[in-house]
Design a protein around this motif. Structure first.
Motif, PDB file in Angstrom:
ATOM      1  N   GLN A  83       0.817  -1.207   0.000  1.00 31.27           N
ATOM      2  CA  GLN A  83       0.000   0.000   0.000  1.00 31.27           C
ATOM      3  C   GLN A  83       0.857   1.266   0.000  1.00 31.27           C
ATOM      4  OE1 GLN A  83      -2.739  -0.263   3.270  1.00 31.27           O
ATOM      5  NE2 GLN A  83      -3.883  -1.988   2.378  1.00 31.27           N
ATOM      6  N   LEU A  84       2.059   1.187   0.559  1.00 29.95           N
ATOM      7  CA  LEU A  84       2.945   2.352   0.598  1.00 29.95           C
ATOM      8  C   LEU A  84       3.390   2.757  -0.808  1.00 29.95           C
ATOM      9  CD1 LEU A  84       4.114   4.196   2.770  1.00 29.95           C
ATOM     10  CD2 LEU A  84       6.161   2.763   2.797  1.00 29.95           C
ATOM     11  N   ARG A  85       3.521   1.779  -1.711  1.00 29.48           N
ATOM     12  CA  ARG A  85       3.895   2.096  -3.091  1.00 29.48           C
ATOM     13  C   ARG A  85       2.809   2.927  -3.780  1.00 29.48           C
ATOM     14  NH1 ARG A  85       5.013  -3.615  -3.082  1.00 29.48           N
ATOM     15  NH2 ARG A  85       7.205  -4.007  -2.580  1.00 29.48           N
ATOM     16  N   HIS A  86       1.569   2.736  -3.326  1.00 27.16           N
ATOM     17  CA  HIS A  86       0.482   3.526  -3.910  1.00 27.16           C
ATOM     18  C   HIS A  86       0.539   4.979  -3.475  1.00 27.16           C
ATOM     19  CE1 HIS A  86      -1.880  -0.532  -3.955  1.00 27.16           C
ATOM     20  NE2 HIS A  86      -1.005  -0.451  -4.942  1.00 27.16           N
ATOM     21  N   ARG A  87       1.253   5.277  -2.386  1.00 25.21           N
ATOM     22  CA  ARG A  87       1.323   6.648  -1.880  1.00 25.21           C
ATOM     23  C   ARG A  87       2.488   7.430  -2.482  1.00 25.21           C
ATOM     24  NH1 ARG A  87      -2.163   7.484   2.404  1.00 25.21           N
ATOM     25  NH2 ARG A  87      -3.558   5.688   2.569  1.00 25.21           N
ATOM     26  N   GLU A  88       3.352   6.761  -3.239  1.00 23.89           N
ATOM     27  CA  GLU A  88       4.504   7.458  -3.830  1.00 23.89           C
ATOM     28  C   GLU A  88       4.113   8.090  -5.159  1.00 23.89           C
ATOM     29  OE1 GLU A  88       9.192   6.758  -5.019  1.00 23.89           O
ATOM     30  OE2 GLU A  88       7.868   5.027  -4.774  1.00 23.89           O
ATOM     31  N   LEU A  89       4.485   9.353  -5.320  1.00 26.57           N
ATOM     32  CA  LEU A  89       4.238  10.080  -6.562  1.00 26.57           C
ATOM     33  C   LEU A  89       5.554  10.602  -7.125  1.00 26.57           C
ATOM     34  CD1 LEU A  89       1.147  12.232  -5.496  1.00 26.57           C
ATOM     35  CD2 LEU A  89       1.126  10.047  -6.696  1.00 26.57           C
ATOM     36  N   PHE A  90       5.498  11.078  -8.362  1.00 29.41           N
ATOM     37  CA  PHE A  90       6.664  11.674  -9.019  1.00 29.41           C
ATOM     38  C   PHE A  90       6.248  13.038  -9.574  1.00 29.41           C
ATOM     39  CE2 PHE A  90       6.956   7.059  -9.366  1.00 29.41           C
ATOM     40  CZ  PHE A  90       8.166   6.835  -8.731  1.00 29.41           C
ATOM     41  N   LEU A  91       6.910  14.070  -9.086  1.00 32.06           N
ATOM     42  CA  LEU A  91       6.613  15.428  -9.533  1.00 32.06           C
ATOM     43  C   LEU A  91       7.087  15.625 -10.964  1.00 32.06           C
ATOM     44  CD1 LEU A  91       5.901  18.469  -8.988  1.00 32.06           C
ATOM     45  CD2 LEU A  91       8.225  18.702  -8.100  1.00 32.06           C
ATOM     46  N   SER A  92       6.408  16.463 -11.714  1.00 33.57           N
ATOM     47  CA  SER A  92       6.855  16.825 -13.058  1.00 33.57           C
ATOM     48  C   SER A  92       6.731  18.333 -13.221  1.00 33.57           C
ATOM     49  CB  SER A  92       6.020  16.112 -14.133  1.00 33.57           C
ATOM     50  OG  SER A  92       4.760  16.735 -14.259  1.00 33.57           O
ATOM     51  N   ARG A  93       7.452  18.868 -14.207  1.00 37.20           N
ATOM     52  CA  ARG A  93       7.351  20.304 -14.517  1.00 37.20           C
ATOM     53  C   ARG A  93       6.260  20.557 -15.565  1.00 37.20           C
ATOM     54  NH1 ARG A  93      10.075  21.411 -10.078  1.00 37.20           N
ATOM     55  NH2 ARG A  93      12.237  20.668 -10.105  1.00 37.20           N
ATOM     56  N   GLN A  94       5.496  19.532 -15.885  1.00 34.76           N
ATOM     57  CA  GLN A  94       4.496  19.644 -16.939  1.00 34.76           C
ATOM     58  C   GLN A  94       3.233  20.314 -16.417  1.00 34.76           C
ATOM     59  OE1 GLN A  94       3.566  15.939 -18.815  1.00 34.76           O
ATOM     60  NE2 GLN A  94       1.798  16.735 -19.906  1.00 34.76           N
ATOM     61  N   LEU A  95       2.710  21.253 -17.208  1.00 34.32           N
ATOM     62  CA  LEU A  95       1.459  21.933 -16.893  1.00 34.32           C
ATOM     63  C   LEU A  95       0.395  21.526 -17.913  1.00 34.32           C
ATOM     64  CD1 LEU A  95       2.761  25.536 -16.102  1.00 34.32           C
ATOM     65  CD2 LEU A  95       2.068  23.803 -14.457  1.00 34.32           C
ATOM     66  N   GLU A  96      -0.844  21.412 -17.462  1.00 32.35           N
ATOM     67  CA  GLU A  96      -1.945  21.132 -18.363  1.00 32.35           C
ATOM     68  C   GLU A  96      -3.205  21.811 -17.843  1.00 32.35           C
ATOM     69  OE1 GLU A  96      -2.427  16.941 -18.549  1.00 32.35           O
ATOM     70  OE2 GLU A  96      -3.256  16.761 -16.529  1.00 32.35           O
ATOM     71  N   SER A  97      -4.182  21.961 -18.714  1.00 29.81           N
ATOM     72  CA  SER A  97      -5.447  22.584 -18.340  1.00 29.81           C
ATOM     73  C   SER A  97      -6.548  21.529 -18.357  1.00 29.81           C
ATOM     74  CB  SER A  97      -5.788  23.720 -19.307  1.00 29.81           C
ATOM     75  OG  SER A  97      -4.854  24.775 -19.179  1.00 29.81           O
ATOM     76  N   LEU A  98      -7.319  21.471 -17.269  1.00 31.04           N
ATOM     77  CA  LEU A  98      -8.388  20.488 -17.129  1.00 31.04           C
ATOM     78  C   LEU A  98      -9.662  21.191 -16.668  1.00 31.04           C
ATOM     79  CD1 LEU A  98      -6.427  17.661 -15.276  1.00 31.04           C
ATOM     80  CD2 LEU A  98      -7.119  17.644 -17.662  1.00 31.04           C
ATOM     81  N   PRO A  99     -10.833  20.684 -17.045  1.00 25.88           N
ATOM     82  CA  PRO A  99     -12.093  21.286 -16.578  1.00 25.88           C
ATOM     83  C   PRO A  99     -12.221  21.154 -15.059  1.00 25.88           C
ATOM     84  CG  PRO A  99     -12.450  19.794 -18.438  1.00 25.88           C
ATOM     85  CD  PRO A  99     -11.049  19.581 -17.994  1.00 25.88           C
ATOM     86  N   ALA A 100     -12.608  22.232 -14.415  1.00 23.24           N
ATOM     87  CA  ALA A 100     -12.737  22.215 -12.957  1.00 23.24           C
ATOM     88  C   ALA A 100     -13.838  21.271 -12.495  1.00 23.24           C
ATOM     89  CB  ALA A 100     -12.993  23.625 -12.443  1.00 23.24           C
ATOM     90  N   THR A 101     -14.800  20.983 -13.348  1.00 18.10           N
ATOM     91  CA  THR A 101     -15.888  20.072 -12.972  1.00 18.10           C
ATOM     92  C   THR A 101     -15.410  18.634 -12.797  1.00 18.10           C
ATOM     93  OG1 THR A 101     -16.410  19.873 -15.332  1.00 18.10           O
ATOM     94  CG2 THR A 101     -17.693  21.444 -14.037  1.00 18.10           C
ATOM     95  N   HIS A 102     -14.196  18.332 -13.250  1.00 13.59           N
ATOM     96  CA  HIS A 102     -13.653  16.979 -13.097  1.00 13.59           C
ATOM     97  C   HIS A 102     -12.923  16.791 -11.769  1.00 13.59           C
ATOM     98  CE1 HIS A 102     -13.640  15.930 -17.679  1.00 13.59           C
ATOM     99  NE2 HIS A 102     -14.809  16.341 -17.245  1.00 13.59           N
ATOM    100  N   ILE A 103     -12.891  17.817 -10.922  1.00 11.76           N
ATOM    101  CA  ILE A 103     -12.251  17.692  -9.611  1.00 11.76           C
ATOM    102  C   ILE A 103     -13.096  16.775  -8.737  1.00 11.76           C
ATOM    103  CG2 ILE A 103     -11.554  18.939  -7.529  1.00 11.76           C
ATOM    104  CD1 ILE A 103     -10.973  21.360  -9.234  1.00 11.76           C
ATOM    105  N   ARG A 104     -12.442  15.861  -8.050  1.00 10.46           N
ATOM    106  CA  ARG A 104     -13.152  14.879  -7.228  1.00 10.46           C
ATOM    107  C   ARG A 104     -12.762  14.929  -5.756  1.00 10.46           C
ATOM    108  NH1 ARG A 104     -15.927  15.270 -10.833  1.00 10.46           N
ATOM    109  NH2 ARG A 104     -16.525  13.729 -12.413  1.00 10.46           N
ATOM    110  N   GLY A 105     -12.061  15.958  -5.317  1.00 13.21           N
ATOM    111  CA  GLY A 105     -11.710  16.056  -3.906  1.00 13.21           C
ATOM    112  C   GLY A 105     -10.286  16.527  -3.715  1.00 13.21           C
ATOM    113  N   LYS A 106      -9.922  16.776  -2.448  1.00  9.61           N
ATOM    114  CA  LYS A 106      -8.586  17.261  -2.096  1.00  9.61           C
ATOM    115  C   LYS A 106      -7.717  16.122  -1.588  1.00  9.61           C
ATOM    116  CE  LYS A 106      -9.949  21.954  -0.740  1.00  9.61           C
ATOM    117  NZ  LYS A 106      -9.893  22.968   0.337  1.00  9.61           N
ATOM    118  N   CYS A 107      -6.401  16.320  -1.694  1.00  9.11           N
ATOM    119  CA  CYS A 107      -5.432  15.395  -1.113  1.00  9.11           C
ATOM    120  C   CYS A 107      -4.244  16.207  -0.612  1.00  9.11           C
ATOM    121  CB  CYS A 107      -4.990  14.331  -2.125  1.00  9.11           C
ATOM    122  SG  CYS A 107      -4.243  14.989  -3.626  1.00  9.11           S
ATOM    123  N   CYS A 108      -3.265  15.540  -0.045  1.00 10.68           N
ATOM    124  CA  CYS A 108      -2.083  16.210   0.501  1.00 10.68           C
ATOM    125  C   CYS A 108      -0.842  15.550  -0.089  1.00 10.68           C
ATOM    126  CB  CYS A 108      -2.083  16.112   2.023  1.00 10.68           C
ATOM    127  SG  CYS A 108      -0.609  16.814   2.801  1.00 10.68           S
TER     128      CYS A 108
END
Length: 472
Positions: A83-108
């Protein structure tokens, strides 16, 4: 209704079957048709990168474990490591635009450091960490330059405090160099007069220099350039090196070859280089290494950093800052999105017609994996791979109807078109007459048990024949 603001880490949904995307909101813009779009920074999961880069990430994780010297990671159960592997992310310098209606909640999302326990992420809902930066174009994985350096190896060695009357045995002349003597015989007025002479020499030197004449075609511009700090530093250094002797210092300003010309980075850079720098700063921020690599490879890193701090003192910087402040004032600061509700969802290969319960579906969407390890974890299972797990899946009966497990919160939503099965009178009669063979309650609880319709039909016919014969 939930509120989402700038710099929030949020979940985005771009597919009903794939895990949610994790993004950081940089801007909120209103489009011409009235919709709200979010400009976001992309974060990637382990399942989103190649197996080669995953091996590199695992190597980095092992090195970090050795540096942290924490036995808790080794002692974690296999389920928690999974389960700890599911919590690891990789940051990128990539920017993109997405519709705000597709937001499904907050995370940290936080940058991992040596003082933090990895297990703490499992104890918190919607908590992720990252330590590496992923480049989707170059397909590379590098350590984040914003790493917080904590630990004994990053601390300075502080010498013991000298007791009263104790002498310092070190050679202080080797440890520092005196650049100015405040107790020199010169008065403040004499020093100011010498600085005026130095600026005048600098203006004259620019008039003699061809390249400076092109960059500063007017006397006013040349005088302004000669009044910059580089000229004053050179003048004060000259005074100190000549022992604060005014005559010798003035002679040093104008040697035999001609007046000394001192130029800083602001004067050395051309207009096209300045425009490139501003464009790079807009894209990369204060990441000077990337600015040098992608925009100004012929400039040294020292030159770029020095130019940046001088550029911040110019009117150009003030104008851009005001312009950005005005743009930021007109942009949205937050957006309200209705809460999203989950039900039973299709999951896995279409031929299996599997469903995930609300709890496991939410885990899959947020963390990109299942709660329990599977035999195909090494292949980074996705929605098109057949996985085997132990609970929260709807079973499909032999009649292609979804059945509910005991303990499940609700029935599955039908995915096929509903139909009505109209039985014959003989079939309805068999349900009542042939109870000893049919056993409807037993068959309802054992949907995979085959029904011998031939034997039931023969028994029904036999009983009907006996009934007719008895009535006669």
């Amino acid at each position: 209704m939930s509120t989402f603001c700038l710099t929030d880490y949020v979940y985005f949904e771009n597919s009903s079957s794939n895990p949610l995307l994790i993004r950081r909101i940089e801007e909120l813009n209103k489009t011409a048709n009235g919709n709200v779009e979010a400009k976001v920074v992309c974060f990637y999961r382990r399942r989103d990168i190649s197996s080669t880069l995953i091996a590199l990430a695992d190597k980095h994780a092992r090195e970090m474990e050795e540096e942290m010297e924490s036995p808790e990671i080794v002692d974690l159960p296999e389920k928690q490591k999974h389960q700890l592997r599911h919590r690891e992310l990789f940051l990128s310098r990539q920017l993109e635009s997405l519709p705000a209606t597709h937001i499904r909640g907050k995370c940290c999302v936080t940058l991992l450091n040596e003082t933090e326990a990895l297990k703490s992420y499992l104890d918190r809902e919607d908590a992720f960490f990252y330590s590496l930066v992923y480049d989707p174009q170059q397909k590379t994985l590098l350590a984040d330059k914003g790493e917080i350096r904590v630990g004994n190896k990053y601390q300075a060695d502080i010498t013991d405090f000298l007791k009263e009357g104790e002498q310092d045995g070190r050679d202080l002349s080797k440890m520092e160099e005196k650049m100015w003597d405040p107790s020199s015989p010169l008065t403040e007025k004499q020093i100011d007069q010498f600085l005026v002479v130095a600026r005048s020499v600098g203006t004259f030197a620019r008039a003699l220099d061809c390249s400076s004449s092109v960059r500063q075609p007017s006397l006013h511009m040349s005088a302004a350039a000669a009044s910059r700090d580089i000229t004053l530093f050179h003048a004060m250094d000259t005074l100190h090196k000549t022992g604060y002797n005014m005559n010798r210092a003035i002679a040093a300003l104008v040697p035999q070859g001609g007046p000394v010309l001192c130029r800083d980075e602001m004067e050395e850079w051309s207009a096209s280089e300045a425009n490139l720098f501003e464009e790079a700063l807009e894209k990369y921020g204060k990441d000077f290494a990337d600015i040098q690599q992608d925009f100004l490879p012929w400039k040294s890193l020292t030159s770029i950093i020095e130019y940046y701090y001088m550029w911040k003192t110019t009117d150009r910087y003030v104008q851009q800052k005001r312009l950005k402040a005005a743009e930021a004032e007109s942009k949205l600061k937050q957006v309200y999105i209705p809460n999203y509700s989950y039900q039973w969802y299709s999951w896995g290969p279409p031929n299996l017609q599997c469903r995930l319960c609300a709890s496991c579906w939410t885990y899959w969407k947020k963390y990109g994996g299942l709660k329990m390890p599977t035999r195909l974890d090494g292949e980074r299972p996705g929605p098109n791979l057949m996985l085997f797990f132990t609970h929260s899946l709807l079973t499909i009966s032999p009649h292609s109807l979804p059945m509910r497990h005991s303990g499940s919160p609700k029935f599955a939503v039908k995915t096929r078109q509903a139909f009505y099965l109209q039985t014959s009178q003989l079939t309805r009669a068999a349900r009542r007459v042939c109870l000893d063979l049919l056993r409807p309650k037993y068959l309802a609880r054992h949907p995979y048990t085959p029904v011998n319709t031939t034997a039931i039909r023969a028994d029904l016919n036999s009983k009907n024949a006996n009934k007719i014969q008895y009535s006669l």
